[in-house]
Design an enzyme around this catalytic site. Structure first.
Site, PDB file in Angstrom:
ATOM      1  N   HIS A 188      -9.305 -31.219   0.798  1.00 21.34           N
ATOM      2  CA  HIS A 188      -8.020 -30.784   1.371  1.00 21.34           C
ATOM      3  C   HIS A 188      -7.375 -29.671   0.562  1.00 21.34           C
ATOM      4  O   HIS A 188      -6.174 -29.436   0.684  1.00 21.34           O
ATOM      5  CB  HIS A 188      -7.068 -31.978   1.479  1.00 21.34           C
ATOM      6  N   CYS A 211      -0.334 -10.837  -4.052  1.00 22.63           N
ATOM      7  CA  CYS A 211      -1.681 -11.399  -4.199  1.00 22.63           C
ATOM      8  C   CYS A 211      -2.367 -10.692  -5.372  1.00 22.63           C
ATOM      9  O   CYS A 211      -2.369  -9.448  -5.422  1.00 22.63           O
ATOM     10  CB  CYS A 211      -2.474 -11.151  -2.907  1.00 22.63           C
TER      11      CYS A 211
END
Ligand code: BV8
Length: 228
Positions: A109, A136
């Protein structure tokens, strides 16, 4: 203990509970009066990105103050002793298995401490907040989201998990309610493939009927007793 050749361990929030990380059930699955299922979805992120980013920033910061407990430590010992013959599949997005020393951990997950850039699709290690839309590290765009699998999104590396289950002699589920699929279905898959199944959990789970054996109690006691 005389162990079988190949073991797949599936862990859930219950393995981190005694480290002080809330499970989804104990908090009643609520965060600031929101059901987790309503916050951990792409739709929620679309609708109210700040709410979702605050939810994950708070949890990402919280896990960095927590420590592995004896259950994580025992699994790390097993990982060292049984290098390559043990796969720890975790539903958890904390890094306590790794901080206990486990080397082969599959986060189906995702992970709190990774960020995923929706512009360049790159993933980066990320320990700080995302609410301020930081750049980023790979492409500079301000399109980072938590690298966590939300409800309705495809879990990671499911082929690897299925392959490992196919070669396993033992499947051990630790600290999971068996409420969330496809993880909750792995015990059935294991049984269909003739794998021995063991559940270690504080209370009976939605999948307990499928296990050859269920032991009830806190993971910090049950896991070291099983491993050692
Ligand atoms: C998918 C990351 C398609 C986020 C998580 C309608 C719309 C869309 C999807 C669905 C739908 N209906 C059903 C679905 C499928 C859905 C699902 O299962 N929903 C449930 C609610 C019915 N699943 C998905 O959406 C998954 N993706 O289906 O994609 C697909 C997939 C395959 C093939 C084709 C298509 C994605 C699910 C992943 C969601 N992300 N986490 C985040 O963390 O923020 S799920 C999240 O909740 C956790 O990761 C975990 O998986 C789950 C909670 O489960 P547990 O870990 O078990 O925790 P819980 O609190 O429930 O239980 C704790 C247990 O520990 C208890 O039993 C307790 O007794 C025990 N315990 C407590 N203390 C201790 C202890 N045990 C031992 N010692 C202790 N001290």
């Amino acid at each position: 203990m005389g162990k079988p050749a190949n073991i797949v361990v599936l862990t859930g929030a219950g393995v981190s509970a005694e480290s002080g990380i809330d499970t989804f059930r104990d908090g009643g699955g609520l965060w600031e009066q929101h059901r987790v299922e309503d916050v951990a979805t792409p739709e929620a992120f679309e609708r109210d990105p700040n709410l979702v980013l605050r939810f994950y920033d708070m949890r990402r910061a919280a896990i960095q103050t927590k420590l592995p407990n004896p259950a994580h430590d025992a699994l790390a010992r097993l990982d060292r002793e049984w290098r390559g013959k043990l796969l720890i599949v975790t539903q958890n997005v904390d890094d306590l298995h790794e901080r206990a020393g486990a080397a082969r951990v599959l986060h189906m997950h995702g992970e709190h401490l990774n960020a995923w850039c929706t512009y360049c699709d790159g993933r980066s290690r990320w320990t700080g907040p995302l609410i301020d839309r930081p750049a980023c590290p790979r492409c500079g765009s301000r399109a980072l989201r938590p690298d966590v699998v939300w409800f309705g999104e495809m879990p990671y590396r499911m082929d690897e998990i299925h392959a490992a289950l196919g070669e396993a002699d033992l499947f051990v589920s630790i600290g999971t309610s068996g409420a969330v699929y496809p993880a909750a279905g792995y015990v059935r898959l294991a049984r269909e493939m003739g794998v021995q199944t063991l559940e270690l959990n504080l209370e009976r789970s939605q999948g307990s009927a499928w296990f050859h054996e269920t032991r009830l109690g806190p993971a910090s006691e049950l896991v070291p007793a099983w491993v050692d």
